[in-house]
Design an enzyme around this catalytic site. Structure first.
Site, short mmCIF file in Angstrom:
data_model
loop_
_atom_site.label_atom_id
_atom_site.label_comp_id
_atom_site.label_asym_id
_atom_site.label_seq_id
_atom_site.Cartn_x
_atom_site.Cartn_y
_atom_site.Cartn_z
N HIS A 229 0.73 -1.02 0.06
CA HIS A 229 0.00 -0.04 -0.07
C HIS A 229 0.94 1.29 0.24
O HIS A 229 1.66 1.32 -0.90
CB HIS A 229 -1.02 0.01 1.14
CG HIS A 229 -2.15 0.83 1.16
ND1 HIS A 229 -2.46 1.77 0.15
CD2 HIS A 229 -2.91 1.31 2.19
CE1 HIS A 229 -3.35 2.44 0.48
NE2 HIS A 229 -3.78 2.22 1.66
N HIS A 275 -2.61 -2.06 -10.45
CA HIS A 275 -3.52 -1.45 -9.31
C HIS A 275 -4.69 -2.26 -9.34
O HIS A 275 -4.98 -2.72 -10.42
CB HIS A 275 -3.90 0.06 -9.75
CG HIS A 275 -4.65 0.77 -8.58
ND1 HIS A 275 -5.89 0.55 -8.52
CD2 HIS A 275 -3.88 1.34 -7.71
CE1 HIS A 275 -6.12 1.26 -7.35
NE2 HIS A 275 -5.06 2.10 -6.79
N ASP A 330 2.98 5.52 -7.33
CA ASP A 330 3.99 5.35 -6.77
C ASP A 330 5.36 5.15 -7.91
O ASP A 330 6.54 5.16 -7.33
CB ASP A 330 3.97 4.00 -5.93
CG ASP A 330 2.75 3.99 -5.03
OD1 ASP A 330 2.50 4.92 -4.40
OD2 ASP A 330 2.22 3.00 -5.09
#
Ligand code: MLT
Length: 394
Positions: A229, A275, A330
């Site tokens: 996460h 994702h 990210d």
């Protein structure tokens, strides 16, 4: 709710969907944001890209009220947040007594509990506003303490929400102007990501047992701290740095492509790609790639991230088992932070948390005080089916 709405079937659950992380099961409503698999993140019905360069408090107002604030309302809201932003010296003193060993997210989680002990009101609405106001100071104190950057400077909320954070952070050197811009953008992009991301879901779950706001956010931040996460932003940077070491600054796209193939052949993870919900490039990543291209296109990690963005989906997309071969936020957020002069990956997840607490706090207020005609949602209590220990399932 009328009978038709009550009986509307939203989802039928089959056995093969058990033990799949509740993927795609609707379990409630979210008033702040939604994540469309093909269009990405929307804040209160509008694409996040529309608000990426807004002042953070203007975006927060929108998330909290579901509509844009007029100048008068924004002025009042900004003044209220400034008034609430002072963190008691008792809280700061306790943060500076925390051990510096371990990941800074551990300190951040502890700091939220400490803040709750001294400053919690027990009122979800009040605590939502208070934590939104205080979180830049709490996060700055945690980072200063962990990094050994000395005492936190006195808060100056008049500087602006994230400008005050940069001011309170005692980081050595750094171009404050550049950092302010990047911290603001990073902050705005990370407030919320629908109702079902792990930290938000956990925070709301803990609040459903009527734990207070600070304890619920602490639980949420423990969830965010995991590498699948929030900590993925730190790990993705390390991944790109490793590749840079291997292939050097002037690697071609073909070299990167064969490098990715090699990693996959050896069952290695390609960090920053894929994702649970998205099936296109993460809208937040798209914004950050553009920002990086405009400002830091010669920064070696940016050059490499752009090649990975180009070649990664091509290679990953060849595997029919990979449902989302595209980069997520990210893949680029940590690189932009580094390029802007914040090369401290250990603190990237704290920055994520500083932002995400805002969205989670607002979602907790909805579930506790507004949902179901103000009755609030009941305690979270899903059902698990009994299975003898040695019986195998897929
Ligand atoms: C997030 O921002 O929370 C992450 O993209 C994870 C998620 O949405 O599940």
């Amino acid at each position: 709710m009328d009978d038709k709405a009550k009986s509307e079937v939203l989802f039928e659950i089959t056995k093969d969907q058990l033990e799949t992380g509740l993927r795609g099961f609707p379990v409630g409503y979210c008033t702040t944001s939604t994540v469309d698999p093909y269009k990405g993140l929307y804040y209160t019905g509008f694409p996040v890209a529309d608000m990426a360069d807004w002042d953070p408090l203007r975006v927060i107002y929108r998330l909290f009220h579901g509509k844009e604030g007029n100048p008068e309302e924004l002025k009042k809201f900004t003044a209220d947040i400034a008034k609430r932003s002072i963190v008691s010296p008792k809280v700061i003193d306790q943060i500076y007594l925390l051990p510096r060993e371990g990941h800074p997210m551990k300190l951040f989680c502890a700091a939220l509990l400490i803040a709750g002990m001294f400053e919690g009101t027990g009122d979800y609405q009040e605590d939502c506003l208070n934590i939104t106001a205080k979180i830049p100071c709490i996060a700055a104190a945690v980072i200063n303490r962990h990094a050994g950057w000395g005492k936190i400077k006195a808060s100056k909320p008049e500087l602006g929400y994230m400008e005050n954070f940069t001011h309170m952070l005692n980081m050595p050197g750094g171009n404050t102007e550049e950092l302010n811009k990047v911290f603001r953008l990073f902050n705005v992009l990370h407030y919320d990501h629908g109702g079902g991301n792990l930290s938000t879901f956990i925070g709301k779950g803990v609040a459903s047992g009527l734990e207070d706001m600070y304890g619920s956010l602490c639980a949420a931040m423990c969830a965010l701290a995991g590498p699948r996460h929030g900590k993925a932003n730190q790990d993705s940077l390390a991944f790109v740095q490793e590749i840079l070491k291997e292939v050097g600054e002037n690697a071609t796209g073909d070299r990167i492509e064969s490098f990715i193939r090699e990693l996959l052949k050896n069952d290695k993870l390609i960090y920053g790609f894929g994702h649970a919900v998205l099936r296109v490039e993460d809208a937040r990543a798209t914004i950050l790639y553009k920002y990086a291209q405009e400002r830091y296109k010669d920064f070696p990690l940016v050059k490499l991230a752009l090649l990975l963005r180009e070649r990664g989906p091509k290679v990953l997309g060849e595997n029919p088992k990979i449902s989302d071969p595209f980069p997520n936020v990210d893949a680029i957020s940590g690189i932009v932070l580094c390029a802007a002069g914040f090369p401290y990956p250990e603190y990237f997840t704290v920055l994520f948390g500083l932002s995400r607490c805002v969205g989670i706090a607002r979602q907790i207020v909805y579930e506790r005080l507004e949902a179901r005609n103000k009755r609030g949602t009941p305690i979270v209590r899903p059902k698990f089916l009994y299975k003898p220990l040695n019986e195998q399932t897929d």
